[in-house]
Design an enzyme around this catalytic site. Structure first.
Site, mmCIF file in Angstrom:
data_model
loop_
_atom_site.group_PDB
_atom_site.id
_atom_site.type_symbol
_atom_site.label_atom_id
_atom_site.label_comp_id
_atom_site.label_asym_id
_atom_site.label_seq_id
_atom_site.Cartn_x
_atom_site.Cartn_y
_atom_site.Cartn_z
ATOM 1 N N TYR A 51 4.970 18.337 11.907
ATOM 2 C CA TYR A 51 6.092 17.393 12.046
ATOM 3 C C TYR A 51 7.469 18.016 11.832
ATOM 4 O O TYR A 51 8.456 17.302 11.804
ATOM 5 C CB TYR A 51 5.988 16.249 11.020
ATOM 6 C CG TYR A 51 4.637 15.676 10.744
ATOM 7 C CD1 TYR A 51 3.905 15.039 11.736
ATOM 8 C CD2 TYR A 51 4.109 15.709 9.455
ATOM 9 C CE1 TYR A 51 2.674 14.470 11.454
ATOM 10 C CE2 TYR A 51 2.876 15.132 9.165
ATOM 11 C CZ TYR A 51 2.162 14.522 10.170
ATOM 12 O OH TYR A 51 0.954 13.960 9.888
ATOM 13 N N TYR B 150 0.132 14.091 1.271
ATOM 14 C CA TYR B 150 -0.270 14.623 2.564
ATOM 15 C C TYR B 150 -0.222 16.148 2.638
ATOM 16 O O TYR B 150 0.062 16.717 3.681
ATOM 17 C CB TYR B 150 0.582 13.994 3.694
ATOM 18 C CG TYR B 150 0.512 12.475 3.695
ATOM 19 C CD1 TYR B 150 -0.667 11.821 4.021
ATOM 20 C CD2 TYR B 150 1.614 11.701 3.318
ATOM 21 C CE1 TYR B 150 -0.750 10.435 3.986
ATOM 22 C CE2 TYR B 150 1.543 10.312 3.291
ATOM 23 C CZ TYR B 150 0.350 9.691 3.629
ATOM 24 O OH TYR B 150 0.264 8.317 3.598
ATOM 25 N N ARG C 289 2.338 20.296 7.213
ATOM 26 C CA ARG C 289 3.330 19.301 7.627
ATOM 27 C C ARG C 289 4.517 19.890 8.387
ATOM 28 O O ARG C 289 5.103 19.220 9.212
ATOM 29 C CB ARG C 289 3.797 18.451 6.430
ATOM 30 C CG ARG C 289 2.654 17.618 5.850
ATOM 31 C CD ARG C 289 3.115 16.572 4.844
ATOM 32 N NE ARG C 289 3.846 15.484 5.453
ATOM 33 C CZ ARG C 289 5.146 15.306 5.403
ATOM 34 N NH1 ARG C 289 5.901 16.177 4.746
ATOM 35 N NH2 ARG C 289 5.724 14.296 6.004
ATOM 36 N N GLU D 249 0.812 -1.222 0.000
ATOM 37 C CA GLU D 249 0.000 0.000 0.000
ATOM 38 C C GLU D 249 0.844 1.270 0.000
ATOM 39 O O GLU D 249 0.827 2.038 0.965
ATOM 40 C CB GLU D 249 -0.882 0.024 1.255
ATOM 41 C CG GLU D 249 -1.890 -1.083 1.307
ATOM 42 C CD GLU D 249 -2.568 -1.190 2.671
ATOM 43 O OE1 GLU D 249 -3.641 -1.799 2.712
ATOM 44 O OE2 GLU D 249 -2.019 -0.694 3.665
ATOM 45 N N PRO D 250 1.586 1.534 -1.055
ATOM 46 C CA PRO D 250 2.375 2.771 -1.077
ATOM 47 C C PRO D 250 1.486 3.987 -1.327
ATOM 48 O O PRO D 250 0.599 3.948 -2.183
ATOM 49 C CB PRO D 250 3.332 2.554 -2.255
ATOM 50 C CG PRO D 250 2.680 1.519 -3.115
ATOM 51 C CD PRO D 250 1.729 0.728 -2.266
ATOM 52 N N GLY D 251 1.707 5.047 -0.589
ATOM 53 C CA GLY D 251 0.962 6.287 -0.794
ATOM 54 C C GLY D 251 1.930 7.384 -1.206
ATOM 55 O O GLY D 251 2.028 7.766 -2.379
ATOM 56 N N ARG D 252 2.714 7.830 -0.224
ATOM 57 C CA ARG D 252 3.673 8.913 -0.439
ATOM 58 C C ARG D 252 4.584 8.651 -1.642
ATOM 59 O O ARG D 252 4.851 9.540 -2.441
ATOM 60 C CB ARG D 252 4.529 9.039 0.824
ATOM 61 C CG ARG D 252 5.483 10.217 0.844
ATOM 62 C CD ARG D 252 6.482 10.074 2.001
ATOM 63 N NE ARG D 252 5.875 9.737 3.259
ATOM 64 C CZ ARG D 252 5.449 10.623 4.167
ATOM 65 N NH1 ARG D 252 5.601 11.904 3.940
ATOM 66 N NH2 ARG D 252 4.907 10.231 5.295
ATOM 67 N N CYS E 27 -3.157 33.319 10.763
ATOM 68 C CA CYS E 27 -2.962 34.077 11.988
ATOM 69 C C CYS E 27 -2.426 33.142 13.065
ATOM 70 O O CYS E 27 -3.152 32.733 13.973
ATOM 71 C CB CYS E 27 -4.286 34.700 12.393
ATOM 72 S SG CYS E 27 -4.034 35.998 13.559
ATOM 73 N N GLU E 28 -1.175 32.758 12.934
ATOM 74 C CA GLU E 28 -0.567 31.750 13.808
ATOM 75 C C GLU E 28 0.948 31.814 13.614
ATOM 76 O O GLU E 28 1.433 31.664 12.491
ATOM 77 C CB GLU E 28 -1.115 30.378 13.364
ATOM 78 C CG GLU E 28 -0.529 29.215 14.048
ATOM 79 C CD GLU E 28 -1.548 28.461 14.901
ATOM 80 O OE1 GLU E 28 -2.742 28.798 14.874
ATOM 81 O OE2 GLU E 28 -1.115 27.553 15.603
HETATM 82 N N1 LLP Z 1 -1.230 1.688 4.661
HETATM 83 C C1 LLP Z 1 -1.630 2.067 5.882
HETATM 84 C C2 LLP Z 1 -2.428 1.142 6.682
HETATM 85 C C3 LLP Z 1 -1.286 3.324 6.391
HETATM 86 O O1 LLP Z 1 -1.671 3.664 7.618
HETATM 87 C C4 LLP Z 1 -0.537 4.220 5.595
HETATM 88 C C5 LLP Z 1 -0.193 5.547 6.078
HETATM 89 C C6 LLP Z 1 -0.156 3.790 4.302
HETATM 90 C C7 LLP Z 1 -0.512 2.527 3.874
HETATM 91 C C8 LLP Z 1 0.626 4.658 3.361
HETATM 92 O O2 LLP Z 1 1.857 5.045 3.863
HETATM 93 P P1 LLP Z 1 2.898 5.815 2.905
HETATM 94 O O3 LLP Z 1 3.322 4.861 1.811
HETATM 95 O O4 LLP Z 1 2.180 6.992 2.345
HETATM 96 O O5 LLP Z 1 4.002 6.201 3.803
HETATM 97 N N2 LLP Z 1 0.291 12.387 7.552
HETATM 98 C C9 LLP Z 1 1.605 11.766 7.660
HETATM 99 C C10 LLP Z 1 1.622 10.388 7.113
HETATM 100 C C11 LLP Z 1 0.630 9.472 7.804
HETATM 101 C C12 LLP Z 1 0.643 8.095 7.207
HETATM 102 C C13 LLP Z 1 -0.482 7.295 7.750
HETATM 103 N N3 LLP Z 1 -0.594 5.985 7.195
HETATM 104 C C14 LLP Z 1 2.607 12.665 6.911
HETATM 105 O O6 LLP Z 1 2.224 13.721 6.430
HETATM 106 O O7 LLP Z 1 3.799 12.347 6.848
#
Ligand code: LLP
Length: 432
Positions: A335, A391, A331, A291-294, A362-363
């Site tokens: 973070y 994100y 972000r 499950e890649p997102g980023r 305003c922060e």
């Molecule tokens: N699968 C599950 C179950 C997850 O919880 C996540 C991310 C992913 C896949 C995807 O992860 P990635 O490949 O994108 O790293 N808001 C934070 C990141 C939170 C990620 C939460 N879960 C940020 O801005 O860095």
């Protein structure tokens, strides 16, 4: 020269993305604006797909983790690339289904899905519901019974692994709100309960150890721990689970000093672990989900801003204020995330100044980056913040009633709007 492959500089000295001049984009669509390179997104998807196919002999599926960037067009792109997606809310699920995304390729996550969300998932025959806790399991079983269906599920397991990353994005250790713990025996207990349920099919197990991870070993360790659980389940119940979801979390390059490994290297190493442990434990190799997102959208996106005031505080710092900020990119405030910042209309000039890029909220903490290198800028210049594809839009808010910026997709030198800029009417339309 820049952290992201889709960024370049043209003959006018302007920054380009996907073959489009960013200064022209800013002129045409206004700022702030998110800009994504479609070819870069597709390239990343294909790289993951190819490597999962190669390493698991076609018995694997990539799910884009759409929390990183969710809108109709990204779901259309994923559908056309024939990958799956993961959704974490009724809103993401609704958006994906609204463009006809194939339901059987959707994984539905979340540690507190509502009754309505679960019912929508059951009614639409969503591929896998990743069950987080026993309350959810029981609710889902009764919803599935009500609809005369069997829900295909996986359990989210906490494999207890330190993924060497920022505390806020570490989700695999025991003190986490996500999933079932291994150490306490609750994971095994849940498996046994699910196997007895009439309207649940337990297809496999899931883990996700964190985000923005550069090391390969935590992924290998997670695979090992999960397969040991597969073996325990087999010996205690006689059932051999068929699917293993190893989550996402692959790191990307935000700064020149970041050195993520090519996706193929993670996949190869983890596949070796999976095959090795399956043989050792007497298991057949399960169908693998990732499950890649980023790593699919992060480096494919940038944000464009217009510089307003430049405030020099002698011996302290220089604030360069832009027309966006924490509302479109929270972000840094959350973070202290790193980003590379470039003056898009002075991209050939050297970055000689050390400045703090501030937003317009305003922060005091509304900063995009502190003490970053930038060209000498003045009001009216266009700033580009790189690698904001993940994100940012998905975590944007309307703080201070700021309308969200549009999302522009560029491809082979052509730009089109895929999400319109919000208006003041949008931000007040639910008010009575
Ligand atoms: N699968 C599950 C179950 C997850 O919880 C996540 C991310 C992913 C896949 C995807 O992860 P990635 O490949 O994108 O790293 N808001 C934070 C990141 C939170 C990620 C939460 N879960 C940020 O801005 O860095």
């Amino acid at each position: 020269m820049y952290v992201s492959d889709c960024i370049s500089v043209n003959g006018r000295g302007n920054l380009t993305v996907g073959g489009c001049d960013t200064v022209e984009i800013a002129k045409e669509f206004g700022t702030p604006a998110y800009v994504f390179d479609e070819n870069e997104i597709r390239k990343n998807i294909r790289e993951f797909r190819k490597s999962i196919d190669e390493n698991y002999g076609g018995k694997g599926l990539v799910h884009y983790a759409s929390k990183a960037f969710s809108c109709k067009e990204i779901y259309r792109i994923c559908a056309s690339e024939k990958i799956g997606i993961d959704v974490v809310s009724g809103g993401e699920l609704y958006t994906a289904l609204s463009v006809g995304f194939p339901a059987e390729k959707i994984d539905f996550h979340g540690n507190n899905k509502t009754y309505e969300e679960l019912e929508t998932a059951v009614e639409n025959n969503i591929g896998r519901i990743i069950v987080d806790n026993i309350t959810e399991l029981e609710t889902l079983n009764s919803i599935a019974a009500k609809h005369g269906k069997t829900a295909g599920i996986m359990f989210r397991i906490k494999p207890g692994i330190d993924a060497h990353t920022h505390d806020f994005v570490k989700t695999g250790q025991i003190d986490s709100k996500f999933g079932f713990a291994l150490e306490t025996g609750e994971a095994m207990e849940a498996v046994k309960i699910a196997l007895e349920m009439s309207n649940i099919k337990l297809c496999g197990l899931h883990c996700h150890i964190g985000s923005q991870i550069f090391d390969i070993d935590p992924f290998e360790l997670a695979a090992k721990v999960m397969l040991e659980l597969f073996a325990d389940v087999k010996s205690q119940t006689g059932i051999e689970l068929e699917e293993l979801n190893l989550g996402g979390g692959f790191g990307i390059k935000y700064l020149e000093s970041d050195n993520p490994k090519p996706f193929g290297e993670y996949m190869k190493a983890v596949s070796k672990t999976v095959h090795g442990y399956c043989e050792k434990l007497g298991l057949k190799v399960p169908f693998i989900h990732i499950e890649p997102g980023r790593s699919i959208v992060g480096a494919a996106g940038i944000t464009l801003y217009t510089v307003g005031a430049v405030k020099e505080i002698p011996d302290i710092r220089t604030y360069v204020s832009v027309d966006g900020g924490m509302a479109d990119n929270p972000r840094y405030a959350l973070y202290k995330s790193d980003y590379e910042v470039v003056c898009a209309n002075k991209a050939t000039e050297e970055r000689t100044e050390t400045v703090t890029v501030a937003g317009k909220c305003c922060e005091s903490g509304d900063l995009i980056q502190e003490n970053t290198k930038l060209q000498s800028v003045e009001a009216g210049d266009i700033l580009a913040v790189l690698s904001t594809g993940a994100y940012n839009y998905s975590m944007a808010s309307n703080y201070n009633r700021i309308p969200k910026p549009p999302v522009i997709m560029v491809k082979d030198g052509e730009a089109r709007i895929i999400v319109k800029r919000e208006t003041y009417e949008h931000v007040s339309e639910c008010d009575i």
